[in-house]
Design an enzyme around this catalytic site. Structure first.
Site, mmCIF file in Angstrom:
data_model
loop_
_atom_site.group_PDB
_atom_site.id
_atom_site.type_symbol
_atom_site.label_atom_id
_atom_site.label_comp_id
_atom_site.label_asym_id
_atom_site.label_seq_id
_atom_site.Cartn_x
_atom_site.Cartn_y
_atom_site.Cartn_z
ATOM 1 N N ILE A 10 -11.154 -11.483 17.905
ATOM 2 C CA ILE A 10 -10.005 -12.181 18.518
ATOM 3 C C ILE A 10 -8.791 -11.278 18.675
ATOM 4 O O ILE A 10 -7.758 -11.684 19.214
ATOM 5 C CB ILE A 10 -9.607 -13.436 17.693
ATOM 6 C CG1 ILE A 10 -9.424 -13.094 16.217
ATOM 7 C CG2 ILE A 10 -10.621 -14.548 17.910
ATOM 8 C CD1 ILE A 10 -9.009 -14.269 15.336
ATOM 9 N N GLY A 11 -8.905 -10.030 18.223
ATOM 10 C CA GLY A 11 -7.744 -9.152 18.387
ATOM 11 C C GLY A 11 -7.833 -7.959 17.464
ATOM 12 O O GLY A 11 -8.858 -7.739 16.817
ATOM 13 N N GLY A 13 -5.536 -5.672 14.455
ATOM 14 C CA GLY A 13 -4.331 -5.621 13.608
ATOM 15 C C GLY A 13 -4.181 -4.206 13.083
ATOM 16 O O GLY A 13 -4.877 -3.278 13.523
ATOM 17 N N SER A 14 -3.287 -4.029 12.109
ATOM 18 C CA SER A 14 -3.129 -2.683 11.536
ATOM 19 C C SER A 14 -4.448 -2.327 10.843
ATOM 20 O O SER A 14 -5.032 -3.128 10.148
ATOM 21 C CB SER A 14 -1.999 -2.687 10.501
ATOM 22 O OG SER A 14 -2.232 -3.723 9.559
ATOM 23 N N GLY A 16 -7.505 -2.292 11.715
ATOM 24 C CA GLY A 16 -8.835 -2.732 12.124
ATOM 25 C C GLY A 16 -8.813 -3.958 13.009
ATOM 26 O O GLY A 16 -7.749 -4.514 13.309
ATOM 27 N N LYS A 33 -9.882 -9.602 8.900
ATOM 28 C CA LYS A 33 -9.559 -8.254 9.348
ATOM 29 C C LYS A 33 -10.636 -7.333 8.789
ATOM 30 O O LYS A 33 -10.929 -7.377 7.596
ATOM 31 C CB LYS A 33 -8.168 -7.827 8.884
ATOM 32 C CG LYS A 33 -7.714 -6.520 9.523
ATOM 33 C CD LYS A 33 -6.434 -5.988 8.935
ATOM 34 C CE LYS A 33 -5.211 -6.633 9.449
ATOM 35 N NZ LYS A 33 -3.971 -5.910 9.045
ATOM 36 N N ASP A 145 7.739 -4.321 11.038
ATOM 37 C CA ASP A 145 7.074 -4.197 12.356
ATOM 38 C C ASP A 145 7.013 -5.548 13.049
ATOM 39 O O ASP A 145 5.982 -5.961 13.574
ATOM 40 C CB ASP A 145 5.674 -3.591 12.197
ATOM 41 C CG ASP A 145 5.125 -3.106 13.535
ATOM 42 O OD1 ASP A 145 3.880 -3.018 13.684
ATOM 43 O OD2 ASP A 145 5.932 -2.850 14.448
HETATM 44 C C1 LIG Z 1 -7.045 -13.621 21.992
HETATM 45 N N1 LIG Z 1 -6.805 -13.773 20.593
HETATM 46 C C2 LIG Z 1 -6.204 -14.854 20.108
HETATM 47 O O1 LIG Z 1 -5.870 -15.776 20.812
HETATM 48 C C3 LIG Z 1 -5.993 -14.902 18.622
HETATM 49 C C4 LIG Z 1 -6.299 -16.004 17.805
HETATM 50 C C5 LIG Z 1 -6.875 -17.332 18.242
HETATM 51 N N2 LIG Z 1 -5.954 -15.697 16.516
HETATM 52 C C6 LIG Z 1 -5.455 -14.416 16.484
HETATM 53 C C7 LIG Z 1 -4.993 -13.685 15.349
HETATM 54 C C8 LIG Z 1 -4.971 -14.096 14.006
HETATM 55 C C9 LIG Z 1 -5.414 -15.311 13.405
HETATM 56 O O2 LIG Z 1 -5.953 -16.275 13.977
HETATM 57 N N3 LIG Z 1 -5.175 -15.273 12.068
HETATM 58 C C10 LIG Z 1 -4.587 -14.069 11.731
HETATM 59 C C11 LIG Z 1 -4.160 -13.568 10.481
HETATM 60 C C12 LIG Z 1 -3.588 -12.290 10.422
HETATM 61 C C13 LIG Z 1 -3.467 -11.534 11.598
HETATM 62 CL CL1 LIG Z 1 -2.751 -9.941 11.494
HETATM 63 C C14 LIG Z 1 -3.882 -12.021 12.848
HETATM 64 C C15 LIG Z 1 -4.457 -13.308 12.906
HETATM 65 C C16 LIG Z 1 -5.455 -13.896 17.808
HETATM 66 C C17 LIG Z 1 -4.960 -12.526 18.209
#
Ligand SMILES: CNC(=O)c1c(C)[nH]c(/C=C2\C(=O)Nc3ccc(Cl)cc32)c1C
Length: 263
Positions: A10-11, A13-14, A16, A33, A145
């Site tokens: 889904i994305g 982070g720092s 990984g 992560k 950050d």
């Molecule tokens: C396209 N991605 C998303 O829509 C997305 C979703 C549904 N969730 C996330 C990111 C996180 C998420 O859902 N929980 C998290 C806990 C810590 C960190 Cl650093 C990031 C996340 C993201 C980037």
């Protein structure tokens, strides 16, 4: 990681990528992560240990909740399990509104700002309590950050400050002393440019940049080179928000982006 079913990435982070996972025991959806520590330098490993130690100490409705850390020594991976934020990050919200040329409603902006102020207050002025002595100790943490990519939304319009990969715990709370700066240049505060030091005011500056960008759909300071960006940030001249936002919101953003403010 047998207890979890891997779902889609889904994305990032720092250190990984972030993957959506389902906990087999109860079906709960979490974010994991995934960090391959084979390629990490000693300093990066120390930074990762610091991130986990900071995250597990932070329990607040506006900070992504840390659940557990798992080390897979066989494959040299570290997994950090955290709460899932189904609304994704603010950077995607800004991108969607920019692409459709539709302003983000002021009500939504205030909601984000108030919740991020609560999250930063917990970081800057939080405390830890010793379980045996019940002694309460200030535990100032700098995020360092803060940017739209590190602010997440759950399914109930709750805002969650995430990714403490570059955060720092200030061991001596009496001294808001400097830390070497790292982070995203657009959100670099003036004091960083001058002395490359960081303290709680700098997180407030970055918050001002995030709120400005929610309204203007672009950061307050833009430039083609780091030198030009640094000069613009130090000058501190900020264009007013677009006309559809109130003077009250304009003023608060200007206060957060005021150069040489001593709290
Ligand atoms: C396209 N991605 C998303 O829509 C997305 C979703 C549904 N969730 C996330 C990111 C996180 C998420 O859902 N929980 C998290 C806990 C810590 C960190 Cl650093 C990031 C996340 C993201 C980037």
């Amino acid at each position: 990681m047998d207890g979890y079913e891997s779902l889609e990435s889904i994305g990032s982070g720092s250190f990984g990528l972030i993957r959506k996972v389902r906990r087999k025991a109860d079906g709960k959806i979490l974010a994991r992560k995934e960090i391959d520590y084979r390629k990490m330098t000693t300093k990066e490993k120390e930074q990762l240990v610091a991130e986990v130690n900071i995250l597990k100490d932070l329990k607040h409705p506006n900070i992504v909740q840390f659940l557990e850390r798992v080390i897979d020594r066989e494959h040299c991976f570290i997994y950090i399990l955290m709460e899932y934020c189904e609304g994704g990050d603010l950077a995607a919200v800004i991108k969607r509104h920019k692409e459709s040329s539709t302003p983000i409603p002021e009500e939504f902006v205030w909601n984000i700002m108030v919740q991020l102020i609560m999250a930063l207050h917990e970081c800057h002025h939080g405390t830890t309590t010793n379980e045996e002595t019940h002694q309460v100790t200030p535990r100032p943490i700098l995020h360092r950050d803060l940017k739209p990519d590190n602010v997440f939304l759950d399914g109930k319009h709750n805002v969650k400050l995430g990714d403490f990969g570059l955060s720092r715990s200030l061991t001596n709370p009496q001294k808001a002393f400097a830390q070497t700066y790292v982070g995203t240049p657009f959100y670099m505060s003036p004091e960083l440019i001058g002395e490359f030091t960081y303290d709680a005011k700098s997180d407030i500056w970055s918050l001002g940049c995030v709120i400005y960008e929610l309204c203007a759909l672009q950061p307050p300071f833009l430039a083609d080179t780091q030198a030009q960006l640094s000069a613009r940030i130090k000058e501190g001249r900020v264009q007013s928000l677009p006309g559809n936002y109130t003077q009250e919101l304009n003023q608060i953003v200007k206060w957060m982006l005021q150069v040489n403010v001593s709290l």
